[in-house]
Each structure stands twice: as C-alpha cells, then as structure tokens.
Enzyme design. Structure first.
Site, short mmCIF file in Angstrom:
data_model
loop_
_atom_site.label_atom_id
_atom_site.label_comp_id
_atom_site.label_asym_id
_atom_site.label_seq_id
_atom_site.Cartn_x
_atom_site.Cartn_y
_atom_site.Cartn_z
N ASP A 1 0.86 -1.19 0.00
CA ASP A 1 0.00 0.00 0.00
C ASP A 1 0.89 1.24 0.00
O ASP A 1 1.91 1.30 0.69
CB ASP A 1 -0.91 -0.02 1.23
CG ASP A 1 -2.05 0.98 1.11
OD1 ASP A 1 -3.22 0.54 1.04
OD2 ASP A 1 -1.78 2.21 1.08
N ASN B 1 -12.84 -3.10 2.84
CA ASN B 1 -13.72 -1.94 2.94
C ASN B 1 -14.67 -1.94 1.74
O ASN B 1 -14.22 -2.13 0.60
CB ASN B 1 -12.89 -0.65 2.95
CG ASN B 1 -11.98 -0.55 4.17
OD1 ASN B 1 -12.33 -1.04 5.24
ND2 ASN B 1 -10.83 0.07 4.01
N HIS C 1 -10.39 -5.03 -3.31
CA HIS C 1 -9.04 -5.31 -2.76
C HIS C 1 -9.17 -5.75 -1.32
O HIS C 1 -10.07 -5.31 -0.60
CB HIS C 1 -8.13 -4.09 -2.88
CG HIS C 1 -8.71 -2.83 -2.31
ND1 HIS C 1 -9.64 -2.07 -2.98
CD2 HIS C 1 -8.50 -2.19 -1.13
CE1 HIS C 1 -9.98 -1.02 -2.25
NE2 HIS C 1 -9.31 -1.08 -1.11
N LEU C 2 -8.24 -6.60 -0.91
CA LEU C 2 -8.12 -7.02 0.47
C LEU C 2 -6.90 -6.32 1.05
O LEU C 2 -5.81 -6.38 0.45
CB LEU C 2 -7.91 -8.54 0.56
CG LEU C 2 -9.12 -9.47 0.46
CD1 LEU C 2 -9.90 -9.26 -0.83
CD2 LEU C 2 -8.68 -10.92 0.57
N HIS C 3 -7.08 -5.66 2.17
CA HIS C 3 -5.93 -5.14 2.91
C HIS C 3 -5.41 -6.27 3.79
O HIS C 3 -6.19 -6.94 4.49
CB HIS C 3 -6.34 -3.99 3.84
CG HIS C 3 -6.85 -2.76 3.16
ND1 HIS C 3 -6.07 -1.64 2.96
CD2 HIS C 3 -8.08 -2.46 2.66
CE1 HIS C 3 -6.80 -0.70 2.36
NE2 HIS C 3 -8.02 -1.17 2.17
N GLY D 1 -15.68 2.68 4.12
CA GLY D 1 -14.37 3.33 4.00
C GLY D 1 -13.66 3.06 2.68
O GLY D 1 -12.47 3.33 2.55
N GLN D 2 -14.40 2.51 1.69
CA GLN D 2 -13.75 2.21 0.41
C GLN D 2 -13.49 3.49 -0.36
O GLN D 2 -14.39 4.32 -0.52
CB GLN D 2 -14.63 1.26 -0.42
CG GLN D 2 -13.96 0.80 -1.71
CD GLN D 2 -14.78 -0.25 -2.48
OE1 GLN D 2 -15.93 -0.54 -2.11
NE2 GLN D 2 -14.19 -0.80 -3.52
P1 5GP Z 1 -9.69 1.59 0.48
O1 5GP Z 1 -9.73 2.92 1.20
O2 5GP Z 1 -10.42 1.69 -0.83
O3 5GP Z 1 -10.10 0.43 1.29
O4 5GP Z 1 -8.16 1.31 0.17
C1 5GP Z 1 -7.48 1.86 -0.90
C2 5GP Z 1 -6.02 1.76 -0.57
O5 5GP Z 1 -5.29 1.96 -1.77
C3 5GP Z 1 -5.54 2.82 0.42
O6 5GP Z 1 -4.98 2.17 1.56
C4 5GP Z 1 -4.52 3.62 -0.36
O7 5GP Z 1 -3.42 4.00 0.42
C5 5GP Z 1 -4.12 2.66 -1.47
N1 5GP Z 1 -3.73 3.29 -2.71
C6 5GP Z 1 -4.37 4.29 -3.37
N2 5GP Z 1 -3.73 4.61 -4.50
C7 5GP Z 1 -2.66 3.77 -4.56
C8 5GP Z 1 -1.60 3.62 -5.51
O8 5GP Z 1 -1.52 4.31 -6.53
N3 5GP Z 1 -0.66 2.66 -5.26
C9 5GP Z 1 -0.73 1.88 -4.14
N4 5GP Z 1 0.25 0.97 -3.97
N5 5GP Z 1 -1.71 2.00 -3.22
C10 5GP Z 1 -2.66 2.93 -3.44
#
Ligand code: 5GP
Ligand code: ZN
Length: 123
Positions: free
Chosen positions: A41, A96, A109-111, A102-103
């Site tokens: 991330d 999320n 995607h899975l964190h 919080g998406q």
């Molecule tokens: P969400 O908030 O949708 O659950 O998670 C999206 C995640 O994608 C966030 O943790 C954010 O830091 C990450 N992210 C957003 N843009 C990029 C990118 O260009 N490259 C990478 N490696 N991560 C990203």
C-alpha cells in the site's frame, strides 16, 4: 469445453488498480498468481500493509459474483501474509466496501495488515 478466459485488465482506463495490474502504474509487487496480484500500500497503516486484488476489474465485494474466486483471493492473502512473516504473530484482512465501509478505490481489494497489534473495534 473450457470457459472463455477472463477479460484482461483495462489498460488506459481510469481505474488505478487496473492500471497497476496492467503495469501502467508502478507498484511494489510482492506476489503474483493466476488472476491475482499483491503489492504494498502506498500509504501504509501498519509495518506490513499489502493489498491483494483480482487483476480483472470488480468494483467492490458487492459486485463479486464468483464465490470460488473470492475463496482463491482469500487464500492468496493468507499465503501473502505467511510470506511476509506475519502469520504467526497475527494479521488482519480487511475489505472496505462502499462509502460507509471506507472504500476509496473502487476495485475490489483485500488489505493485509500486520507487524503490530491491531485494535478492536476498528474506527
Ligand atoms: P480503500 O480505502 O479503498 O479500502 O483502500 C485503498 C487503498 O489503496 C488505500 O490504503 C490507499 O493508500 C491505497 N492506494 C491508493 N492509491 C494507490 C496507488 O496508486 N498505489 C498503491 N500501492 N496503493 C494505493
Ligand atoms: Zn479496476
């Protein structure tokens, strides 16, 4: 007869994770598998913070129709956590979903978070 192959990631499209999957945007890729990718991330929330995605576009968990693919993705996340060395102490897998979840990136995607104790309840 075997099913048709899945569509490739949409190169040149606006989805940032499709563009990462297509190699159009650089990412620190830690593991690849059939139709799946894991990378770090860009804004890590823990010492280990990896993202696991399907390489074909699915907007959110709500749009994932194929339970077998979801199972594969979760198993891949487990393998990624093991290879990152966080499996024994523990880790968290988060999906999320939509704004209240919080998406912010609308490609499933899975964190995978680890390397420190996680808090509960989450914020
Ligand atoms: P969400 O908030 O949708 O659950 O998670 C999206 C995640 O994608 C966030 O943790 C954010 O830091 C990450 N992210 C957003 N843009 C990029 C990118 O260009 N490259 C990478 N490696 N991560 C990203
Ligand atoms: Zn996408």
């Amino acid at each position: 007869m075997s099913p048709p192959p899945p569509p490739p990631p949409s190169p040149g499209g606006s989805c940032i994770f499709c563009r990462i999957a297509a190699g159009e945007i650089p990412a620190n890729v830690v593991k690849r598998a059939d139709g799946m990718l894991a990378f770090t991330d860009v804004s890590p929330q823990a010492p280990t913070h990896l993202l696991v995605i399907p390489t074909t576009h699915v907007s959110s968990l709500n749009d994932a129709k194929d339970a077998a693919s979801l199972g594969k993705l979760l198993g891949f996340a487990r393998d990624v956590a093991k290879e990152a060395g966080i499996d024994q102490k523990g880790y968290r897998v988060v999906v999320n979903t939509n704004p209240d979840g919080g998406q912010t990136v609308f490609h499933l995607h899975l964190h995978v978070l680890g390397g420190r104790p996680m808090h509960w309840p989450p914020g």
